[in-house]
Design a protein around this motif. Structure first.
Motif, PDB file in Angstrom:
ATOM      1  N   GLY A 239     -24.007 -44.665  29.832  1.00 24.58           N
ATOM      2  CA  GLY A 239     -25.055 -43.668  29.623  1.00 24.58           C
ATOM      3  C   GLY A 239     -24.877 -43.048  28.482  1.00 24.58           C
ATOM      4  O   GLY A 239     -25.400 -41.896  28.529  1.00 24.58           O
ATOM      5  N   LYS A 240     -24.092 -43.180  27.561  1.00 25.41           N
ATOM      6  CA  LYS A 240     -23.902 -42.454  26.373  1.00 25.41           C
ATOM      7  C   LYS A 240     -25.168 -42.590  25.231  1.00 25.41           C
ATOM      8  O   LYS A 240     -25.787 -43.517  25.348  1.00 25.41           O
ATOM      9  CB  LYS A 240     -22.728 -42.903  25.575  1.00 25.41           C
ATOM     10  N   PHE A 241     -25.241 -41.719  24.489  1.00 26.24           N
ATOM     11  CA  PHE A 241     -26.401 -41.869  23.461  1.00 26.24           C
ATOM     12  C   PHE A 241     -26.236 -42.658  22.484  1.00 26.24           C
ATOM     13  O   PHE A 241     -25.655 -42.242  21.111  1.00 26.24           O
ATOM     14  CB  PHE A 241     -26.475 -40.334  23.047  1.00 26.24           C
ATOM     15  N   VAL A 242     -26.515 -43.986  22.569  1.00 28.01           N
ATOM     16  CA  VAL A 242     -26.270 -44.855  21.512  1.00 28.01           C
ATOM     17  C   VAL A 242     -27.408 -45.742  21.430  1.00 28.01           C
ATOM     18  O   VAL A 242     -28.502 -45.546  22.301  1.00 28.01           O
ATOM     19  CB  VAL A 242     -25.071 -46.035  21.800  1.00 28.01           C
ATOM     20  N   PRO A 243     -27.975 -46.316  20.482  1.00 30.86           N
ATOM     21  CA  PRO A 243     -29.096 -47.354  20.221  1.00 30.86           C
ATOM     22  C   PRO A 243     -29.188 -48.305  20.900  1.00 30.86           C
ATOM     23  O   PRO A 243     -28.025 -49.064  21.222  1.00 30.86           O
ATOM     24  CB  PRO A 243     -29.001 -47.318  18.588  1.00 30.86           C
ATOM     25  N   LYS A 244     -30.427 -48.866  21.324  1.00 30.76           N
ATOM     26  CA  LYS A 244     -30.642 -49.981  22.202  1.00 30.76           C
ATOM     27  C   LYS A 244     -30.318 -51.311  21.446  1.00 30.76           C
ATOM     28  O   LYS A 244     -29.739 -52.244  21.839  1.00 30.76           O
ATOM     29  CB  LYS A 244     -31.893 -49.878  23.006  1.00 30.76           C
ATOM     30  N   ASN A 245     -30.981 -51.253  20.364  1.00 30.70           N
ATOM     31  CA  ASN A 245     -31.041 -52.509  19.361  1.00 30.70           C
ATOM     32  C   ASN A 245     -30.086 -51.891  18.098  1.00 30.70           C
ATOM     33  O   ASN A 245     -30.607 -51.031  17.442  1.00 30.70           O
ATOM     34  CB  ASN A 245     -32.140 -52.898  19.020  1.00 30.70           C
ATOM     35  N   ILE A 246     -29.243 -52.897  17.561  1.00 29.98           N
ATOM     36  CA  ILE A 246     -28.637 -52.411  16.619  1.00 29.98           C
ATOM     37  C   ILE A 246     -28.466 -53.970  15.642  1.00 29.98           C
ATOM     38  O   ILE A 246     -28.199 -54.863  16.262  1.00 29.98           O
ATOM     39  CB  ILE A 246     -27.024 -51.881  16.802  1.00 29.98           C
ATOM     40  N   THR A 247     -28.480 -53.709  14.466  1.00 32.48           N
ATOM     41  CA  THR A 247     -28.479 -54.884  13.561  1.00 32.48           C
ATOM     42  C   THR A 247     -27.113 -55.345  12.821  1.00 32.48           C
ATOM     43  O   THR A 247     -26.064 -54.348  13.416  1.00 32.48           O
ATOM     44  CB  THR A 247     -29.432 -54.700  12.142  1.00 32.48           C
ATOM     45  N   ASP A 248     -26.875 -56.456  12.297  1.00 28.54           N
ATOM     46  CA  ASP A 248     -25.699 -56.790  11.868  1.00 28.54           C
ATOM     47  C   ASP A 248     -25.181 -55.825  10.764  1.00 28.54           C
ATOM     48  O   ASP A 248     -24.017 -55.313  10.689  1.00 28.54           O
ATOM     49  CB  ASP A 248     -25.769 -58.203  11.299  1.00 28.54           C
ATOM     50  N   GLU A 249     -25.979 -55.380  10.013  1.00 27.92           N
ATOM     51  CA  GLU A 249     -25.855 -54.466   8.910  1.00 27.92           C
ATOM     52  C   GLU A 249     -25.228 -53.183   9.451  1.00 27.92           C
ATOM     53  O   GLU A 249     -24.211 -52.565   9.154  1.00 27.92           O
ATOM     54  CB  GLU A 249     -26.768 -54.276   7.807  1.00 27.92           C
ATOM     55  N   GLN A 250     -25.669 -52.669  10.377  1.00 26.05           N
ATOM     56  CA  GLN A 250     -25.548 -51.650  11.013  1.00 26.05           C
ATOM     57  C   GLN A 250     -24.042 -51.559  11.700  1.00 26.05           C
ATOM     58  O   GLN A 250     -23.138 -50.612  11.809  1.00 26.05           O
ATOM     59  CB  GLN A 250     -26.448 -50.776  12.277  1.00 26.05           C
ATOM     60  N   LEU A 251     -23.784 -52.761  12.364  1.00 24.75           N
ATOM     61  CA  LEU A 251     -22.370 -52.966  12.916  1.00 24.75           C
ATOM     62  C   LEU A 251     -21.454 -53.111  11.869  1.00 24.75           C
ATOM     63  O   LEU A 251     -20.274 -52.947  12.069  1.00 24.75           O
ATOM     64  CB  LEU A 251     -22.577 -54.313  13.652  1.00 24.75           C
ATOM     65  N   GLU A 252     -21.709 -53.770  10.577  1.00 27.33           N
ATOM     66  CA  GLU A 252     -20.802 -53.648   9.477  1.00 27.33           C
ATOM     67  C   GLU A 252     -20.169 -52.247   9.143  1.00 27.33           C
ATOM     68  O   GLU A 252     -19.143 -52.157   8.842  1.00 27.33           O
ATOM     69  CB  GLU A 252     -21.081 -54.473   8.501  1.00 27.33           C
TER      70      GLU A 252
ATOM     71  N   THR B  42     -12.338 -43.623  12.703  1.00 26.33           N
ATOM     72  CA  THR B  42     -11.982 -42.854  13.874  1.00 26.33           C
ATOM     73  C   THR B  42     -13.255 -42.940  14.838  1.00 26.33           C
ATOM     74  O   THR B  42     -14.368 -43.204  14.346  1.00 26.33           O
ATOM     75  CB  THR B  42     -12.077 -41.353  13.237  1.00 26.33           C
ATOM     76  N   ARG B  43     -12.871 -42.480  16.011  1.00 23.65           N
ATOM     77  CA  ARG B  43     -13.768 -42.772  17.106  1.00 23.65           C
ATOM     78  C   ARG B  43     -14.805 -41.655  17.210  1.00 23.65           C
ATOM     79  O   ARG B  43     -16.176 -41.878  17.239  1.00 23.65           O
ATOM     80  CB  ARG B  43     -12.791 -42.420  18.414  1.00 23.65           C
ATOM     81  N   SER B  44     -14.431 -40.253  16.486  1.00 27.92           N
ATOM     82  CA  SER B  44     -15.635 -39.383  16.396  1.00 27.92           C
ATOM     83  C   SER B  44     -16.632 -39.918  15.190  1.00 27.92           C
ATOM     84  O   SER B  44     -17.793 -39.654  15.680  1.00 27.92           O
ATOM     85  CB  SER B  44     -14.703 -38.113  15.904  1.00 27.92           C
ATOM     86  N   ALA B  45     -16.355 -40.353  14.165  1.00 22.33           N
ATOM     87  CA  ALA B  45     -17.068 -40.888  13.299  1.00 22.33           C
ATOM     88  C   ALA B  45     -18.092 -41.946  13.806  1.00 22.33           C
ATOM     89  O   ALA B  45     -19.231 -41.962  13.483  1.00 22.33           O
ATOM     90  CB  ALA B  45     -16.400 -41.367  11.837  1.00 22.33           C
ATOM     91  N   LYS B  46     -17.654 -42.705  14.708  1.00 21.79           N
ATOM     92  CA  LYS B  46     -18.438 -44.004  15.352  1.00 21.79           C
ATOM     93  C   LYS B  46     -19.585 -43.080  16.264  1.00 21.79           C
ATOM     94  O   LYS B  46     -20.620 -43.795  16.257  1.00 21.79           O
ATOM     95  CB  LYS B  46     -17.508 -44.912  16.007  1.00 21.79           C
ATOM     96  N   LYS B  47     -19.074 -42.291  16.954  1.00 20.33           N
ATOM     97  CA  LYS B  47     -19.923 -41.809  17.786  1.00 20.33           C
ATOM     98  C   LYS B  47     -21.045 -40.959  16.962  1.00 20.33           C
ATOM     99  O   LYS B  47     -22.087 -41.013  17.531  1.00 20.33           O
ATOM    100  CB  LYS B  47     -19.046 -40.389  18.481  1.00 20.33           C
ATOM    101  N   LYS B  48     -20.661 -40.183  16.003  1.00 20.10           N
ATOM    102  CA  LYS B  48     -21.618 -39.534  15.039  1.00 20.10           C
ATOM    103  C   LYS B  48     -22.835 -40.452  14.411  1.00 20.10           C
ATOM    104  O   LYS B  48     -24.032 -40.356  14.518  1.00 20.10           O
ATOM    105  CB  LYS B  48     -21.242 -38.951  13.966  1.00 20.10           C
ATOM    106  N   TYR B  49     -22.020 -41.531  14.086  1.00 20.68           N
ATOM    107  CA  TYR B  49     -23.203 -42.536  13.357  1.00 20.68           C
ATOM    108  C   TYR B  49     -24.301 -43.144  14.375  1.00 20.68           C
ATOM    109  O   TYR B  49     -25.326 -43.383  14.226  1.00 20.68           O
ATOM    110  CB  TYR B  49     -22.221 -43.760  12.872  1.00 20.68           C
ATOM    111  N   LEU B  50     -23.445 -43.717  15.471  1.00 23.66           N
ATOM    112  CA  LEU B  50     -24.254 -44.160  16.663  1.00 23.66           C
ATOM    113  C   LEU B  50     -25.248 -43.120  17.207  1.00 23.66           C
ATOM    114  O   LEU B  50     -26.491 -43.550  17.658  1.00 23.66           O
ATOM    115  CB  LEU B  50     -23.441 -44.602  17.606  1.00 23.66           C
TER     116      LEU B  50
END
Length: 429
Positions: free
Chosen positions: A81-94, A101-109
């Protein structure tokens, strides 16, 4: 002791009686050692082969494993239930894998999720408008079926705009974007920069007298180039009527013709010079690293200037850094009309309280507040003039918002209090 001596004598006798036994034992041990040495050599070779294979697998597989791990992480957070995108590309995953850090990943998502929601809402609005316009469009086609008027197609407009851009490349005034700020921006700021550059290019292409745009300092395999190719596409980017080059603006134009536009400059651009080549830094700086573009211009010994924002606008809040598309529209308007009042209408209204009055800019009433005078009568005179300046026009309430009125009222009260204190000091003496 006697028992041990007897045992040793018995062993010696047995060795002399059966000499082949010791030879066989020696030969068998020698062969065993030889086999063990061969096996050891084979084991070392096998270890080296396995190590090389492991290194090859490590060089090939970490990107895939990191992408898969991040995809599973995003899916798990989405199910939680966290606020993350439903569809994500390989470039965004890279890009997500590069964050530590975990906080940086949360902010980017979160940024990707907000971006995705904006795209969805925009698409829904477009579909709704399209569904509403379909019956009207059908009626218009039926009405305009037998008419002498010719329809102006969008392809014709594209040809006209392309022809103007081609003429600007030959005869137009150059406008340079300095593409040397990759290291000063994060990935999100770089994406915003490219979006603003595309918006600026679109406004310039639709102008009656467009600029000849130069993207100077654009590295072939840099972050700017990759993002531009991603947004435009290779086919459109090759057909774009701009000049994109690795050379700097100092190498392409004479130094005396260059003027770097930066908000940190002390020189005010009062009039637009059609013979100059103006430079705008292609940078979106949310953390406000002040002085970066000014330092770059001073390092190259270039003339600098800033827009006359303080001279025409009652600036209230926020930094005086404008977006690239706003700068483009301001420069286009002042180039065509020569009026800063018309050009500065493209400054966001949330940042200022409106245009200053002509009397405030050209009369000496504003300067009188900063003149020192020891006489109390002159202070009272100044305060009265300032009060009359704020209250002489009854229609000022309609022009100034509530925040500006409160600000002016606080200034007036402050002047009155200063005058009263000065009068009290004189009475005491």
């Amino acid at each position: 002791m006697m028992f041990l001596r007897s045992c040793s004598l018995a062993l010696r006798c047995s060795c002399f009686r059966n000499p082949h036994v010791s030879i066989r034992a020696f030969s068998s041990s020698r062969t065993a050692r030889k086999d063990a040495a061969e096996n050891a050599l084979d084991l070392d070779a096998w270890k080296s082969v396995m190590r090389s294979q492991a290194l090859q697998e490590e060089t090939k597989s970490p990107s895939r494993s990191a992408i898969d791990d991040n995809r599973e992480l995003v899916e798990m957070w989405h199910q939680a239930g966290k606020f993350v995108p439903k569809n994500i590309t390989d470039e965004q995953l890279e890009a997500l894998a590069q964050l530590t850090t975990r906080s940086a990943k949360k902010k980017y998502l979160k940024f990707l999720a907000i971006k995705e929601s904006h795209k969805i809402t925009k698409k829904e609005k477009q579909e709704k408008k399209k569904s509403e316009r379909e019956p009207e469009g059908e009626r218009e086609r039926e009405e305009l079926k037998n008419t002498f008027l010719l329809k102006f197609w969008s392809s014709s407009a594209d040809r006209v705009q392309s022809w103007r851009a081609a003429q600007a490349m030959r005869f137009g005034q150059p406008l340079v974007y300095d593409m040397s700020y990759e290291q000063h921006m994060s990935r999100r700021e770089l994406e915003n920069t490219i979006a603003q550059l595309m918006e600026s290019e679109g406004w310039n292409r639709r102008a009656a007298d467009p600029f000849h745009l130069h993207f100077c300092g654009l590295q072939p395999d840099g972050a700017y180039q990759r993002e531009l190719l991603k947004r435009y596409g290779s086919h459109t980017w090759e057909r774009l009527l701009i000049t994109a080059t690795e050379r700097t603006h100092v190498e392409m134009f004479p130094q005396q013709d260059l003027v770097y536009l930066t908000a940190d400059s002390k020189n005010v651009l009062h009039t637009f010079d059609h013979s100059k080549v103006y430079i705008v830094g292609a940078m979106v700086d949310r953390s406000i690293h002040s002085g970066v573009s000014l330092a770059n211009a001073k390092r190259l010994k270039l003339a600098t200037a800033r827009l006359p924002l303080d001279e025409y606008l009652d600036w209230e809040c926020g930094a005086k850094n404008l977006t690239l598309d706003q700068m483009m529209r301001i420069l286009m308007t002042v180039k065509d009309t020569g009026s800063w009042k018309k050009a500065l209408e493209f400054v966001p209204k949330r940042k200022h309280a409106g245009f200053q009055q002509e009397s405030n800019r050209f009369m000496g009433t504003t300067k009188s507040r900063f003149v020192r005078d020891d006489s109390s009568e002159s202070r009272f005179a100044r305060n009265d003039s300032s009060e009359s300046r704020f209250t002489r026009n009854d229609s000022s309430e309609s022009r100034f918002p509530a925040r500006a009125q409160n600000h002016l009222k606080n200034k007036t009260d402050g002047h009155k209090k200063q005058a009263q204190r000065a009068q009290c000091r004189e009475d005491r003496h």
